[in-house]
Design an enzyme around this catalytic site. Structure first.
Site, PDB file in Angstrom:
ATOM      1  N   ASP A 127     -33.664  -8.668 -22.260  1.00  0.00           N
ATOM      2  CA  ASP A 127     -33.991  -7.835 -21.093  1.00  0.00           C
ATOM      3  C   ASP A 127     -35.486  -7.569 -21.061  1.00  0.00           C
ATOM      4  O   ASP A 127     -36.089  -7.248 -22.093  1.00  0.00           O
ATOM      5  CB  ASP A 127     -33.245  -6.499 -21.148  1.00  0.00           C
ATOM      6  CG  ASP A 127     -31.786  -6.648 -20.747  1.00  0.00           C
ATOM      7  OD1 ASP A 127     -31.470  -7.662 -20.094  1.00  0.00           O
ATOM      8  OD2 ASP A 127     -30.974  -5.776 -21.096  1.00  0.00           O
ATOM      9  N   ARG A 132     -29.648  -0.468 -17.424  1.00  0.00           N
ATOM     10  CA  ARG A 132     -28.502  -1.092 -16.775  1.00  0.00           C
ATOM     11  C   ARG A 132     -27.268  -1.104 -17.671  1.00  0.00           C
ATOM     12  O   ARG A 132     -26.140  -0.942 -17.194  1.00  0.00           O
ATOM     13  CB  ARG A 132     -28.869  -2.521 -16.352  1.00  0.00           C
ATOM     14  CG  ARG A 132     -29.866  -2.581 -15.214  1.00  0.00           C
ATOM     15  CD  ARG A 132     -30.399  -3.987 -15.004  1.00  0.00           C
ATOM     16  NE  ARG A 132     -31.176  -4.455 -16.152  1.00  0.00           N
ATOM     17  CZ  ARG A 132     -31.861  -5.590 -16.175  1.00  0.00           C
ATOM     18  NH1 ARG A 132     -31.865  -6.376 -15.103  1.00  0.00           N
ATOM     19  NH2 ARG A 132     -32.542  -5.956 -17.239  1.00  0.00           N
ATOM     20  N   HIS A 182     -53.864   6.141  -3.606  1.00  0.00           N
ATOM     21  CA  HIS A 182     -54.729   5.880  -4.754  1.00  0.00           C
ATOM     22  C   HIS A 182     -53.959   5.120  -5.824  1.00  0.00           C
ATOM     23  O   HIS A 182     -52.781   5.400  -6.073  1.00  0.00           O
ATOM     24  CB  HIS A 182     -55.252   7.195  -5.345  1.00  0.00           C
ATOM     25  CG  HIS A 182     -56.221   7.893  -4.441  1.00  0.00           C
ATOM     26  ND1 HIS A 182     -56.511   9.236  -4.567  1.00  0.00           N
ATOM     27  CD2 HIS A 182     -56.964   7.449  -3.403  1.00  0.00           C
ATOM     28  CE1 HIS A 182     -57.398   9.577  -3.645  1.00  0.00           C
ATOM     29  NE2 HIS A 182     -57.675   8.514  -2.928  1.00  0.00           N
TER      30      HIS A 182
END
Length: 1091
Positions: free
Chosen positions: A216, A66, A750
């Site tokens: 973060d 980000r 799966h």
């Protein structure tokens, strides 16, 4: 699926709530969530620190990097946060290939710190344990942490310690911070284990004199551990990947799945798409998605999903009606297709599931016909004939076009039919069943003997010999021969149908006695259960305690576990306390990965071979089968699984393993052995375990591997081929090639079918296997052809000597199943809405051909009927014809004409040469009409000023489609554009979008004179004006034609005339084969190579 990403807020909540460390973790629970509904006044009352501290704001939507993307607002007050959010909240943003709306943000306190106080920490799961990564430099510029970071492996069942962390991870960390970092990392790892995380990354982790700050964070948890962690997790929400919206229908199906023992999955990719799927089986669902994408349907693929595990009729009805409801909300001009596909089921009653689908079709027959839906069905498995019959019947009674096919049709053939790439047979061929379910005509009650001779002399020796041992990484050896004709098994769980299937298989294989010695069922007392051996009734003991079963049946060396996902771990660990057990098959799906890894470790230490979890098992024709593998007797006999062939396979998917049985039986002398290792991220045994067994088994002459996206095990096969460890031919294909075409991450059926890095993609693995020397087809469609080619080659060399085929022994079948079998009826004709040739004269969109000529609507009007199903006004027809004229050709130098000419001079026919030219059309050449129309329309409709539009495109680093020309400029205008512009201004009722585009042109040409509105861009925007203002279309219809690519069709049709002209010109001039001159090629070789 197991590993699911959680939001940063959820991850931090778990960390703050449950971490146990002496390190002072700061800013606990100091975060605030912002959405469009947020009342900032109330938010400030709930979080007073928002008014007193500097803040950080960022989107919390699973977006990576980000900071690099400019999506983090730093060191702001609350008003600054509001201003920062204004241009971003609810705005569309591109992140990589994904386009999404920013709508969920996180506000946290700003932490002033130095760069030297930033660190990087990551923990992630692997088969052998959990890796802890630490780097002494964190933050947005951390770079390639895999290469830089210190790495510590904490093996399965091992404990982490602060001393070890300091010694192996913190060698480059500041001395004054080592103690606090070590304490935090140990606490973090214990939290990771306790809450069943599979991935946990903190970057940066800031350590100051005040303590530890988690800035973060990104994390994934093992969703299958919900029954263990529910009290700590609470009601956790799993956000969709950025770029894909969360739909209530997905949540509804997820809820159905959670309440069912079956598997029900649904992911919406493009709700406006015309191609919808309802596929049975986790592996099959991936194969169908691959094929749709391979055939060019990626942009129209509406959904991904699967249903499997024997859902009930009601569950299938609920699933089907959800799909039908979604696909009948918006019309598509080309109609829609629904692909109801699947491999050959092992144990799912196809008729029962199809009855649920049929109910849903009947309920939605009105909307289905209104939306011009055509349905294609292909299925096999227990009672599939009756399922196909009722599906064909509902097509006839409702008038909905339903095309029905069984096992005689290749699994993905219906995709080509649905997308118009292959013809639809008028009368599907009837499957030739080899099954004979009558009682043995002989009066003898003994087991019938097989008269077929093996195709290899040494097979008999292999079968009769005791189990060989093969060395593993540990000191304990594992058996190289898992099953023989004398293998005996215990079955954990009261799975009477599966056991009866095993006994019927034993009988048809001419075994002397049943392969099932006893059942273990802890919920009742010891007793005997009645089964059939041929047409005789026999009794098999059922034990409450495993110890009793083991003691009384010392000859048993296989255990087949049907334990639930909650009890599979404990029962499997108990099984491994008995040294007589050498092979364990775990059928359950949804076992937490941490438990699976403990099972694997114990099995490796004790020399036990695991098959599963999340598998149907495996089969060794003529010897032994696990549970429901191979399906019912009709399929076992049709696929010749009652006697050995020469081909061994290994697959992840159980349903696809049965499809391989079908393919191999049709293209070779049959299967020698087949194993489905299971779809979980960490299967108990891996591909190479079985491929190397097959290499060392004389009876196996060739090997087939069906891999899939996720993991890197397939590379080991390639390495073994290169090293000469594997010398037998290997045919391999990895499913999941479609994943690289999706803009956002899709988790397939799966749990292990998800690529975490480029090397785990199916495309990369297929490429590597081919380079290593494996036989790799271009697609799953060609797998059977490649298998046949390799087999035929081995036969021609004498490696395989096909044995004489004899009819299989007769065997009884349960009356109830025989009664349910139905016949396949001829399906209804496919649907068309633009043309009808059946009457006295041809109809174009309902208009007789005589009227077409009488009305003098011309080529433009005819195109209006066939493309838009409208009779367009005269000026619109003229404009279409003018567009075709101006796009007809632009000289021999452009790529399309060049390709056509080269192809023509190579002696190719007109169609091939034309196709060669058409394939070059795209955004760079000729295909900009649609893109220009979409870009300009979006900008105009959203109220952007021309200057704002130009600036935004520049900021986003995107080209404006339809702007720019290599030769023409504002000073040397394109006369084609001028001619069209004059016509539009004189005849169109309105040209708002064109006017907007011309204003954009003024801005772009002021920067560079050749950035003009070119002919592609002009036609694109003018056509939007035509569709919106001619009075024949609603606004939604007009926009939809732009979305589906109608405008590019104008260029394709027009330029085809020019390409054909170039083809004819070259033939007329009798031009020879084209070879590019050497002096026009710059040969740039690596220096060391040229020396």
């Amino acid at each position: 699926m197991s590993a699911k990403a959680i939001s940063e807020q959820t991850g931090k909540e778990y960390l703050y709530k449950y971490i146990c460390t002496s390190a002072p973790v700061q800013n606990r629970f100091r975060y605030a969530n912002v959405t469009t509904e947020t009342d900032f006044q109330r938010l400030a009352q709930e979080h007073p620190w928002l008014l007193t501290e500097r803040l950080v704001v960022k989107p919390d939507q699973l977006i990576k990097r980000r900071g690099k993307l400019g999506l983090v607002g730093v060191n702001l007050d609350l008003n600054g946060v509001k201003e920062w959010l204004k241009p971003r909240l609810m705005k569309e943003t591109m992140v990589g290939k994904a386009k999404g709306i920013l709508k969920n943000f996180l506000i946290e306190p700003f932490v002033p710190h130095k760069q030297t106080e930033e660190f990087y920490v990551c923990i992630y799961a692997a088969r052998e344990g959990d890796y802890v990564l630490f780097h002494h430099e964190g933050g947005v510029d951390v770079g390639d942490v895999d290469a830089k970071a210190q790495k510590l492996l904490i093996g399965v069942d091992e404990k982490i310690s602060e001393d070890r962390v300091k010694r192996e991870l913190l060698t480059k960390a500041p001395n004054d911070k080592k103690a606090i970092l070590a304490s935090f990392i140990v606490g973090l790892f214990n939290l990771y284990e306790d809450l069943f995380f599979t991935y946990l990354e903190i970057n940066p982790l800031v350590v100051t004199k005040d303590g530890v700050y988690v800035l973060d964070m990104a994390a994934k948890i093992d969703a299958t551990a919900d029954y263990i962690c529910k009290s700590k997790w609470g009601d956790v929400e799993f956000p969709p990947p950025f770029g894909r919206e969360a739909y209530p229908e997905e949540a509804y199906i997820a809820d159905l799945d959670a309440k069912s023992g079956a598997s029900l999955k649904l992911t919406l990719l493009n709700p406006r798409g015309r191609i919808w799927t309802m596929v049975a089986g986790g592996g099959a669902s991936v194969v169908y998605s691959d094929t749709i994408c391979d055939l060019g349907g990626v942009d129209e693929l509406a959904n991904y999903g699967e249903y499997s595990g024997a859902p009930s009729e009601q569950q299938t009805y609920d699933y089907a009606k959800t799909i039908l409801s979604l696909m009948t909300r918006e019309k598509h001009p080309d109609g829609k297709v629904l692909i109801i596909g699947g491999s050959i089921a092992n144990f799912t009653n196809v008729a029962a599931t199809f009855k649920g689908i049929v109910r849903a079709i009947r309920d939605y027959q009105g909307p289905l016909k209104e939306h011009e839906v055509t349905i294609f069905v292909r299925r096999g498995g227990p009672n599939y004939q009756e399922g196909l019959r009722v599906m064909g019947e509902v097509g006839k009674t409702t008038g909905i076009p339903i095309h029905v096919f069984g096992t005689e049709t290749h699994m993905t053939a219906i995709v080509g039919m649905a997308l118009g790439h292959r013809p639809i047979p008028n009368q599907p061929p009837v499957a030739a069943h080899t099954a004979n379910f009558l009682l043995n005509s002989s009066s003898s009650t003994s087991t019938p003997t097989s008269r077929r001779k093996d195709s290899s002399e040494n097979k008999a020796k292999v079968e009769g010999s005791p189990a060989k041992k093969v060395k593993t990484g540990a000191s304990v050896t594992k058996a190289s021969t898992l099953f023989t004709k004398h293998t005996k098994a215990l079955v954990w769980g009261m799975q009477t149908r599966a056991v009866q299937g095993m006994l019927d298989f034993d009988y048809v294989c001419s075994r002397e006695e049943p392969s099932v010695s006893a059942l273990i069922y802890p919920f009742t007392g010891d007793h005997k259960q009645k089964f059939y051996w041929g047409h005789k009734e026999i009794l098999i003991p059922v034990y409450k305690n495993m110890s009793d079963a083991m003691r009384k049946h010392p000859d048993v060396d296989v255990l087949i576990s049907f334990a639930s996902l909650r009890s599979a771990f404990e029962s499997t660990m108990e099984t491994m306390q008995y040294p007589q057990i050498r092979t364990i098959a775990i059928i359950a799906e949804g076992i937490p990965e941490a438990h699976t890894r403990k099972i694997i470790k114990a099995a490796d230490e004790k020399g036990v071979t695991l098959i599963g979890p999340a598998t149907v098992g495996g089969i060794k024709p003529g010897c032994f089968k696990i549970g429901n593998t191979g399906g019912m007797l009709d399929n076992i006999l049709a696929s010749k699984l009652y006697r050995p062939g020469s081909v061994a396979y290994v697959s992840r998917s159980g349903g696809m393993s049965n499809e391989l049985n079908n393919i191999i039986s049709r293209t070779t002398d049959g299967v020698f052995e087949g194993v489905a290792i299971g779809g979980d991220r960490y299967p108990g045994s891996v591909f190479t375990d079985h491929v190397l067994r097959y290499q060392d088994t004389p009876g196996v002459k060739m090997i087939v591997v069906l891999g899939e996206i996720g993991g890197t095990e397939e590379y080991k096969i390639g390495q073994a081929i290169k090293q000469g460890r594997i010398t037998k031919p290997v045919v391999s294909w990895c499913i999941g090639t479609c994943a690289t075409m999706f803009s956002s991450e899709v988790q397939f059926g799966h749990a292990g079918a998800c690529a975490n890095q480029a090397s785990e993609t199916a495309v990369a693995k297929n490429k590597a296997l081919k380079e290593a020397g494996a036989y790799v087809p271009k697609s799953f469609d060609e797998l059977g052809e490649i298998i046949k080619s390799v087999y035929d080659d081995l036969v021609s060399k004498g490696v395989i000597q096909p044995a004489e085929e004899v009819p299989p022994p007769t065997v009884p079948m349960d009356y109830s199943w025989a009664r349910e079998l139905g016949l396949i009826r001829k399906p209804a004709s496919f649907m068309t809405s633009i043309c009808d040739e059946r009457g006295q004269e041809l109809l174009y969109a309902g208009m007789p051909i005589t009227e077409v000529f009488k009305s003098e609507i011309g080529l433009g009007g005819t195109l209006g009927l066939l493309w838009f199903q409208r009779r367009l006004p005269k000026y619109a027809c003229q404009f279409i014809e003018m567009c075709l004229m101006v796009t007809a050709d632009h000289g021999p130098a452009v790529s399309g004409a060049h390709n056509t000419i080269v192809c023509a001079r190579a002696g190719k026919d007109l169609i091939s040469s034309l196709t060669s030219g058409l394939l070059t059309i795209g955004d760079r050449f000729g295909g900009a009409l649609d893109a220009a129309a979409k870009q300009f329309s979006h900008a105009f409709d959203s109220g952007m000023l021309p200057m704002e539009f130009v600036n935004k495109m520049k900021k986003d680093g995107k080209l404006i489609m339809g702007i720019g020309h290599r030769v023409k400029s504002i000073n040397n205008p394109d006369m084609r554009v001028q001619i069209l512009k004059d016509f539009v201004k004189q005849n169109f009722p309105s040209s708002q979008l064109l006017d907007y585009a011309l204003e954009v042109e003024k801005i772009t040409t002021s920067k560079k004179p050749n950035l003009i509105l070119n002919v592609d861009g002009f036609i694109g925007v003018a056509f939007v004006d035509l569709l919106r203002t001619c009075g024949g279309f609603t606004r939604d219809e007009a926009d939809e034609f732009v979305e589906i690519g109608a405008l590019n069709g104008i260029f394709v049709l027009g330029r085809s005339m020019g390409f054909i002209g170039h083809y004819l010109d070259q033939k007329r001039l009798k031009q020879g084969l084209y070879r590019h001159p050497w002096d026009d090629i710059s040969y740039v070789l690596p220096e060391h190579m040229s020396m």
